[in-house]
Structures are given as C-alpha cells and as structure tokens.
Design a protein around this motif. Structure first.
Motif, PDB file in Angstrom:
ATOM      1  N   TRP A 137      62.783  28.202  33.809  1.00  0.00           N
ATOM      2  CA  TRP A 137      62.367  29.607  33.257  1.00  0.00           C
ATOM      3  C   TRP A 137      62.301  30.714  34.040  1.00  0.00           C
ATOM      4  O   TRP A 137      62.266  30.499  35.345  1.00  0.00           O
ATOM      5  N   THR A 186      60.257  15.481  47.181  1.00  0.00           N
ATOM      6  CA  THR A 186      61.557  15.451  46.927  1.00  0.00           C
ATOM      7  C   THR A 186      61.965  15.208  45.499  1.00  0.00           C
ATOM      8  O   THR A 186      61.073  15.641  44.703  1.00  0.00           O
TER       9      THR A 186
ATOM     10  N   ARG B  65      49.296  19.912  38.199  1.00  0.00           N
ATOM     11  CA  ARG B  65      50.662  20.250  38.234  1.00  0.00           C
ATOM     12  C   ARG B  65      51.435  21.300  37.282  1.00  0.00           C
ATOM     13  O   ARG B  65      52.122  22.151  38.054  1.00  0.00           O
ATOM     14  N   ASP B  66      50.860  21.170  36.017  1.00  0.00           N
ATOM     15  CA  ASP B  66      51.302  22.546  35.363  1.00  0.00           C
ATOM     16  C   ASP B  66      50.794  23.811  35.830  1.00  0.00           C
ATOM     17  O   ASP B  66      51.543  24.899  35.712  1.00  0.00           O
ATOM     18  N   VAL B  69      53.150  24.509  38.879  1.00  0.00           N
ATOM     19  CA  VAL B  69      54.524  24.902  38.809  1.00  0.00           C
ATOM     20  C   VAL B  69      54.612  25.946  37.762  1.00  0.00           C
ATOM     21  O   VAL B  69      55.641  26.809  37.991  1.00  0.00           O
ATOM     22  N   ARG B  70      53.863  25.787  36.818  1.00  0.00           N
ATOM     23  CA  ARG B  70      54.274  26.773  35.563  1.00  0.00           C
ATOM     24  C   ARG B  70      53.770  27.909  35.729  1.00  0.00           C
ATOM     25  O   ARG B  70      54.193  28.930  34.875  1.00  0.00           O
ATOM     26  N   ASN B  72      51.838  29.243  38.216  1.00  0.00           N
ATOM     27  CA  ASN B  72      51.589  29.845  39.441  1.00  0.00           C
ATOM     28  C   ASN B  72      50.063  30.109  39.979  1.00  0.00           C
ATOM     29  O   ASN B  72      49.561  30.858  40.492  1.00  0.00           O
ATOM     30  N   HIS B  74      47.022  28.277  42.137  1.00  0.00           N
ATOM     31  CA  HIS B  74      47.263  27.340  43.287  1.00  0.00           C
ATOM     32  C   HIS B  74      45.829  26.797  43.341  1.00  0.00           C
ATOM     33  O   HIS B  74      45.515  25.899  44.294  1.00  0.00           O
ATOM     34  N   THR B  89      49.603  15.737  47.484  1.00  0.00           N
ATOM     35  CA  THR B  89      49.728  15.371  48.913  1.00  0.00           C
ATOM     36  C   THR B  89      48.871  16.044  49.861  1.00  0.00           C
ATOM     37  O   THR B  89      48.452  15.700  51.015  1.00  0.00           O
ATOM     38  N   TRP B 118      55.222   9.009  42.678  1.00  0.00           N
ATOM     39  CA  TRP B 118      55.661   8.862  44.120  1.00  0.00           C
ATOM     40  C   TRP B 118      57.192   8.833  44.166  1.00  0.00           C
ATOM     41  O   TRP B 118      57.827   8.513  45.245  1.00  0.00           O
ATOM     42  N   ASP B 119      57.916   8.858  42.819  1.00  0.00           N
ATOM     43  CA  ASP B 119      59.570   9.110  43.128  1.00  0.00           C
ATOM     44  C   ASP B 119      59.571  10.322  43.773  1.00  0.00           C
ATOM     45  O   ASP B 119      60.683  10.324  44.563  1.00  0.00           O
ATOM     46  N   CYS B 120      58.897  11.338  43.681  1.00  0.00           N
ATOM     47  CA  CYS B 120      59.171  12.697  44.478  1.00  0.00           C
ATOM     48  C   CYS B 120      58.093  13.245  45.509  1.00  0.00           C
ATOM     49  O   CYS B 120      58.415  13.387  46.413  1.00  0.00           O
ATOM     50  N   HIS B 121      56.742  12.762  45.174  1.00  0.00           N
ATOM     51  CA  HIS B 121      55.853  13.094  45.995  1.00  0.00           C
ATOM     52  C   HIS B 121      55.649  12.162  47.020  1.00  0.00           C
ATOM     53  O   HIS B 121      55.749  10.920  46.763  1.00  0.00           O
ATOM     54  N   VAL B 122      55.553  12.681  48.423  1.00  0.00           N
ATOM     55  CA  VAL B 122      55.672  11.863  49.474  1.00  0.00           C
ATOM     56  C   VAL B 122      54.381  11.471  49.987  1.00  0.00           C
ATOM     57  O   VAL B 122      53.394  12.364  50.059  1.00  0.00           O
ATOM     58  N   ALA B 127      55.763   9.609  55.464  1.00  0.00           N
ATOM     59  CA  ALA B 127      56.779  10.386  56.288  1.00  0.00           C
ATOM     60  C   ALA B 127      56.568  10.387  57.665  1.00  0.00           C
ATOM     61  O   ALA B 127      57.502  10.643  58.257  1.00  0.00           O
ATOM     62  N   SER B 130      58.413   7.451  58.856  1.00  0.00           N
ATOM     63  CA  SER B 130      59.898   7.567  59.013  1.00  0.00           C
ATOM     64  C   SER B 130      60.282   8.658  60.046  1.00  0.00           C
ATOM     65  O   SER B 130      61.660   8.440  60.560  1.00  0.00           O
TER      66      SER B 130
END
Lengths: 257, 132, 402
Positions: A137, A186, B65-66, B69-70, B72, B74, B89, B118-122, B127, B130
């Motif tokens: 959006w 990611t 999260r909303d 992300v949506r 702004n 913080h 994180t 955790w698929d996305c947030h590290v 980290a 790695s």
C-alpha cells in the motif's frame, strides 16, 4: 421438532454463509467509516523521492557499493540463477531501463551503460491497486510499503509493476544469505519483496542506505513536498527523466540528464 | 449380539489410539515435567504484567507488528510508563530474552505450537554464530 | 445425502476410470506436498514469468464455466425445449470448472495458508477480490440450481418457482465471471499484450466456443457409454453456437493482430511476433504454440462452417475436439505466458513447465473430471429412476413452473 440430517446440513451451511456474510459486511462498513473519517484532506507535508545522477554514478566503473550495502542490511539473498533471483536495487542497461528513450544514436555516454534501478515508489502505483489483501500500500509519505506478514504470494503485483521492481521468493531465501543481519527480518518462501526506501531508517531520521553508501553522492534522497529540499533544488536546476511516465504511474525516482 | 467380540475389540483399539499421546509421554517420562522456561536475568519486569504476557503475548506482538509495519508507529509505552522500541529481535531478544531457545522455544515446544515468526525474524544469537 | 449415493455403483469400466482419476490426483497431490514445503521454485516459473500453467488453466476454465450460460439461456429464457436434457449437464460442467478454477488459484499461491486474507481484508480496488466474489457466487448459484432442479425431477414435480429468478441471475453472472477474469489482465498498465479493451469480449467468444464444444463431446461420450441421449437437435443447436462463437473469436483475434502489426508500436507488436511471426534476431519461445493454435483455429472454423460436417456426429466430434484444443492452446498456454514475454525490461525469458507443475495441473483436471463423472452419474440415475414410471411429462422435464 424433528430435523433430518439433510435439513441439519442445509441449515448449518446457511448459518455459516450468514456468519461469513456478516463479517464481510462488517469489514466493508468499517472500511467505509474509516475513509469517511479521513476525509478532511491532510496537506501532504512529506513526499519522499530520489534523484539519481547517472553520470556521477558511472564515474567509478564496476562500483556496487549501494547494492551490497542495501542487500546486506536487508538480508536480500544472493541467488545466481536469474530465474529465481531477488533484488532490491540493481544495474540495468540504459536501453532496458528507458526502453522508450532508446535510439541508435543515444548519447554514447549512456549507450549500454548501467543505470541504477529500484522501486519507483510511484505516486499512482498499479501494484497497490491490484493487491487483493492490501499487503502492499502507499503510505502518506509516498512510500510504497509491503507487509510480508500479509502477502499471500499471488504475484499479481509483479504482473502489474511496469518496471520489474518486484521479486518473489521461490523458496526459503535463508540458505542464500551469507551473513544474517538480526536487526532486519529475512523473508519467508512465497512472498513478494522490493525496496522500501529504507523506511526502517527513515523512522530513525536516517537517509536510505544506498544514498549513504554512494561515494560519488550520485543518489540524492529528499522531500518533494519541501520546496527548499535538495531534491527540489536539483529538479529545478536540471532536466530530468522518469521511467515510463506515459503510463501515469508518476514514479518518484528521477534521473538527471 | 454375536458381534460383541468385534465391537469391544474395536472400542479397545480406538481407545488405545486416542490415548496414545498419553502413553507415549508416560513411557518417555515427560508428563510430569513442565516447560521450565529460563527467565531473563537482566530484567525483572516485562513490557506488560506477567499474567497478560502469559495469555496474550502473541496478541501484543501482533499489535506491535501492525504498528511498526502498517502505521509507522515504533514506540510502545508500557503500563508502568516505560517506553520501548517495538521490535521482536531488537527489544525482546536483545534486551531481555537473550536465550530464545531456553525461553520461547521451550514453551512452544511443550505446547506443541509451531510459530512462524522465526521463518523471517532472526534470533540474534543464531546470526552471530553464522557470522563467525 | 444430496443424492451422492447415486454416484457410487457402476460397472467395472466405471471403477477403472474412477481409480485412474484417483491415481492421477494422488500423484499430483504428492507433488503439491513438495511444492507446499519447498515453495513455487519447483515450477518452471521465474522472476520474469510469474504466472504460467496454473493461471493459464484457471483463465481457460473460467471460460468453460461461463459457457454453461449458452445452454441455460436458450433453455430457460427462450424456452428452447431441445436443451432440456442438456441443461443439467451444462450446469454440472460449470460447477466442476469453477471448482477447478479455484483449485488452480489455490495451487498458485505462494502462501496458501494465508489465502483467506483476501476475505479478511476485502480490497474493493483489486480485481482479484472481485474475481473471488464472482467465482464463489457463480459456484453457489449453480450448485443451488442444479440441486433444486434435479431434486424436483427426482420427485417427479416441477421445480419450485423461487428458483426461476436465481436461474435468471445466473445468466449475467456467468458473463461477469469471465469479464472480471479478463479485467484481471486488461487493466495492467505495464503489460501491453493484455492492455486491450477487446480482451473481455474475446474471452467470452472463445469461452462460448470451447465450453459448448466440450459439452458436445461429453454428450456424445455419454450417449456412447450410457445410452443417455440428449437428442441430435440439442447437439445441432449447440454446434451452431460453437460456430458463431468461433467466428467471433477469430474475428476479434484478427482485429488484435491488425492493430498491433499495422501500428507497429514495438511494445504491442513484440508479443504477437513472439507468438506468430517470430522476432527478428531474438528467440520466440512461443512460436510453435502460437502457430499451431492459429492453424487449428482455422481448421476448426473451416469444418464448423460446413453444414454437412456439423450435421454428422462423427465429423462434428472432430471439429469440436479441434476447436477445444486450439482455444486451449490460445488461452491456457499462450495468453498468460506471452504477456510476460518480453518482460517490462525487455528481457525474453523462456518458460518450461516442470514435471511437478504439470502433475499438479493434471491432478486438478482429474479432480474436475471426477466431479463431472460423479455429477453426470447422479443426473443420469435420477433420470433413469424417473423412467421407471413413464408418465409423459417426466420424460421431458419442463423448464420451470410458471
């Protein structure tokens, strides 16, 4: 009262439909109310934009500082197969980026030369128009934002974007990220991603990373709504072009000629 | 009632199957053990009272999260007036629960919930490892 | 329940057919599980060609679904009695096709578990939202119509009066599903191949040729396998519809070609060169598909235009098969993929579907075939039951009580 099994199933089907219908109506009505409340037009005070000076960019041949700064910070995977690659900012030959401007006699300085391209953060973005879930959006400051939590991966936005600025995660990108940056997520498989004008940095009052990383200061970021901003000064002083302006998308990334 | 044998055998098999998790855990000796999450050492108070966090931390994280992300937004002002940067994180896992495996994962594994955060947030720890 | 019991039971041939379909479904499903865990990377799709086989089949099948209107409209609105034994077959074909459409959209999702976000955050400016609304509505309408009319027939009574407005509503709704599907494409500023006002009319024309062609083939198959005869008059009537629709489709296609080739606007003409004439100095991955579709369309039209060919059921079957195949290539293979060739940045990427992708697509088709089989079995069983008490008016069911 005796209810046959068939009637029971029919009734439960109908009630399910009624619940869904009520939800949908509620959601639509809620949306209506919201947009009505937002009616008193707020004067736009921020309109982020980027001005690029390709001549400056070409000074240092083979420079990829902006790309690596961006891709490293945003955990953009390095996938060598062009079919599956993910990119936020990259170099595109001039005649590809500006297909309608190209001629056999295009200035030698530009012919075949790379131009930095990324999301144009259009003022009238087709990707936003088509997204069925509002996972992408336009923010009030003009940034075309993405919500990777909501994206269903239908890739309609990729079909709609006239600039090829969007990438899809054809599989889990993590194995292709050499160094994870824990301060930024990611993406997961099955979502679309693209440049966000470093909105996470803007929130902290910092300029986008590509701007900061460029040694030639070929990228200038600023507020178009502010007449005294550097982007406005540059656009006032020099002739600039935009990619495919004829489509009415109003890209907010300008290229100085 | 010539089918009695068949019916009772069937019932027994059925009961055996649906109570299988119980037997399995009993045999493994895990039933009496709780998740035992390791509480952070450096902070005594979470961004919301314990009872709220226990039941609704997922709701709070989704609100964050909303917000980020949506909308702004913080900064989160906690019930006790403290301000936090809304970041899973950056705030939760860096400032407090530095050991995700011993806190988040223990409970989630115990309850059998697979969270896709955790698929996305590290996990910052992961980290760092790695990067080495 | 819902007369489903009538679908169970049949000869050896019936069960072989059912189990082979189930085998295809199982085979495809195993690939879908892999796609679910690995991601859409197991398909041949790429950054530049983001839609392929799945969306192509979806687009084509929306047409087949919409084409039921070509039977429903003459029968219910114009009281075209010849179609009485065919109407229910058309409706069941529509239900199966819409289901296949939905499945094709579903298997194309990168995050299938989030697909309900479309309903959770209804977005009125997205054509995909409206496509979901129109497809869902069409499925519901046809399910109700088929169920109620068949139920009435089973009981040997005229269908209730309230079904009539629903049937009438289903007619414009059928047009709408394919129009909205065309709008998915024709409203995108950066894709000149689709950016044409004639896309929706052309979609409808090709749908009204390919759908009824398939229905004719299905009716012939039914006659051969079960002895259920929709009547040669019905088939002939439908063949005329196929012919007219095919003429319109070819006409629209020629108009498209004229505009692009005569104007010579590069962004327009590139796509058509890619399909039909070949690009100078570049690769044209779609050339053989595009050309074979053109040739088949010409052959089909030629055959359909000869009354004697249309009148003979064997030659008509050939003409219908060619019609169906040519339009399937045109819409199910070329239309979607060609829009991405070249990409907005002028890059020509080729697209080769993978085994996984084709297996999943085959499984969805098999699900559709299974549904059609089951539904037709039910419809025929109901009619056969009705034959037991042969009263004059149950043999030819009257449209709807006035």
């Amino acid at each position: 009262m005796k209810i046959s099994r068939k009637d029971f199933l029919r009734l439960s089907g109908l009630s399910l439909l009624a619940v869904v219908g009520k939800k949908a109506i509620g959601a639509l009505a809620g949306k209506g109310a919201q947009s009505a409340a937002a009616l008193p037009a707020v004067r736009v005070t921020t309109r982020w934009a980027m001005v690029i000076d390709p001549a400056k960019c070409l000074k240092e041949e083979g420079c990829t500082k902006c790309i690596s700064a961006c891709h490293k910070a945003h955990n953009v995977p390095t996938i060598n197969d062009p079919r599956h690659e993910v990119k936020w900012i990259w170099k595109e030959p001039f005649e590809n980026a500006f297909a309608s401007q190209e001629s056999a006699y295009t200035e030698a300085a530009l012919q075949g030369k790379p131009v930095m391209v990324f999301c144009n953060h259009c003022d009238n973005p087709p990707c936003v128009r088509v997204c069925p879930t509002q996972a992408t959006w336009k923010r009030e400051d003009g940034i075309v934002m993405m919500d990777w939590h909501r994206c269903i991966g239908c890739r309609y936005c990729m079909a709609a974007c006239p600039y090829g600025s969007r990438s899809f995660n054809w599989f889990d990108p993590r194995p292709y990220i050499s160094e994870l940056n824990p301060d930024y997520p990611t993406r997961t498989k099955g979502v679309v991603e693209k440049c966000t004008f470093c909105e996470e940095r803007l929130a902290k009052g910092q300029a986008p990373l590509c701007v900061e990383a460029c040694p030639e200061k070929a990228l200038v970021f600023g507020n178009l709504a502010d007449p005294k901003s550097e982007v406005r000064r540059l656009l006032d002083a020099r002739f600039s072009i935009r990619r495919k302006p004829e489509l009415g998308t109003h890209p907010e990334v300008f290229y100085l000629v | 009632m010539r089918d009695r044998g068949v019916i009772y055998t069937g019932l027994l098999v059925f009961l055996g199957i649906i109570t299988f998790p119980m037997w399995h855990d009993w045999a493994a000796g895990t039933t009496s053990r709780g998740p035992d999450p390791v509480l952070p050492a450096q902070e005594k108070q979470c961004v919301a009272p314990l009872s709220t966090m226990r039941t609704s931390h997922m709701q709070l994280l989704m609100d964050w999260r909303d917000g980020v992300v949506r909308r702004n937004v913080h900064t989160y002002t906690a019930f006790n007036g403290r301000n936090f940067n809304m970041s899973l994180t950056g705030t939760c896992l860096t400032g407090c629960h530095t050991n995700k495996a011993d806190f988040c994962d223990r409970c989630h594994n115990y309850a059998g919930v697979a969270v896709y955060c955790w698929d996305c947030h590290v996990d910052p720890k992961l980290a760092r490892r790695s990067a080495k | 329940m819902f007369m489903l019991e009538k679908a169970i039971g049949g000869g050896r041939r019936y069960w072989i057919w059912i189990f082979s379909l189930l085998a295809v479904i199982g085979w495809g499903f195993s690939f879908y599980l892999r796609q679910f865990s690995y991601g859409l990377g197991i398909t041949g799709l790429s950054r530049n060609i983001t839609w392929g086989v799945y969306i192509g089949q979806f687009t084509f099948l929306v047409g087949v679904a919409a084409s039921a209107v070509m039977v429903v409209l003459p029968y219910y609105l114009h009281n075209h009695k010849e179609f009485s034994r065919m109407a229910i077959l058309g409706e069941f074909l529509a239900i199966s096709s819409v289901t296949m459409c939905m499945l094709f959209i579903f298997v194309d999702m990168g995050q299938p578990t989030r697909v309900l976000n479309v309903m959770l955050y209804p977005t009125l400016h997205s054509m995909m939202f409206w496509d979901m609304v129109s497809l869902g509505g069409y499925l519901a309408l046809n399910a109700v119509i088929a169920l109620v009319t068949l139920n009435a027939e089973r009981k040997g009574v005229a269908p209730p009066g309230w079904i009539k407005p629903i049937i009438v509503l289903s007619i414009p709704w059928a047009i709408s599903i394919h129009t909205v599907t065309a709008f998915l494409y024709s409203g995108l500023p950066g894709r000149p191949f689709w950016l044409t006002a004639i896309l929706a009319p052309r979609f409808l024309a090709s749908a009204f040729a390919s759908g009824p062609a398939l229905l004719i083939l299905l009716c012939m198959l039914l006659r051969k396998l079960t002895g259920y005869d929709v009547g040669s008059k019905a088939i002939k009537g439908l063949a005329v519809i196929v012919t007219y629709a095919m003429i319109a489709n070819v006409f629209f296609l020629l108009m498209e070609m004229f505009t692009s080739f005569y104007s010579q606007i590069p962004s327009l003409v590139e796509h058509f060169q890619n399909m039909y004439t070949g690009m100078d100095g570049g690769s044209s991955p779609l050339l053989s598909w595009g050309r074979s579709s053109l040739v088949l369309m010409a052959v089909a039209l030629f055959l359909l235009l000869i009354p004697r060919v249309r009148g003979n059921s064997r030659t008509l079957a050939v003409a219908c098969a060619i019609t169906f195949l040519s339009l399937w290539i045109d819409k199910g293979v070329c239309l979607v993929v060609c829009g991405f060739m070249p990409s907005p940045l002028g890059i020509m990427t080729s697209y080769v579907p993978t085994l996984a992708e084709l297996s999943i697509a085959a499984a969805v088709w098999a699900i559709g075939a299974l549904m059609i089989t089951g539904f037709y079995k039910i419809a025929l069983a109901v009619r056969e039951d009705a034959f037991v008490i042969p009263t004059a008016d149950t043999i030819t069911p009257s449209p709807v009580a006035k």
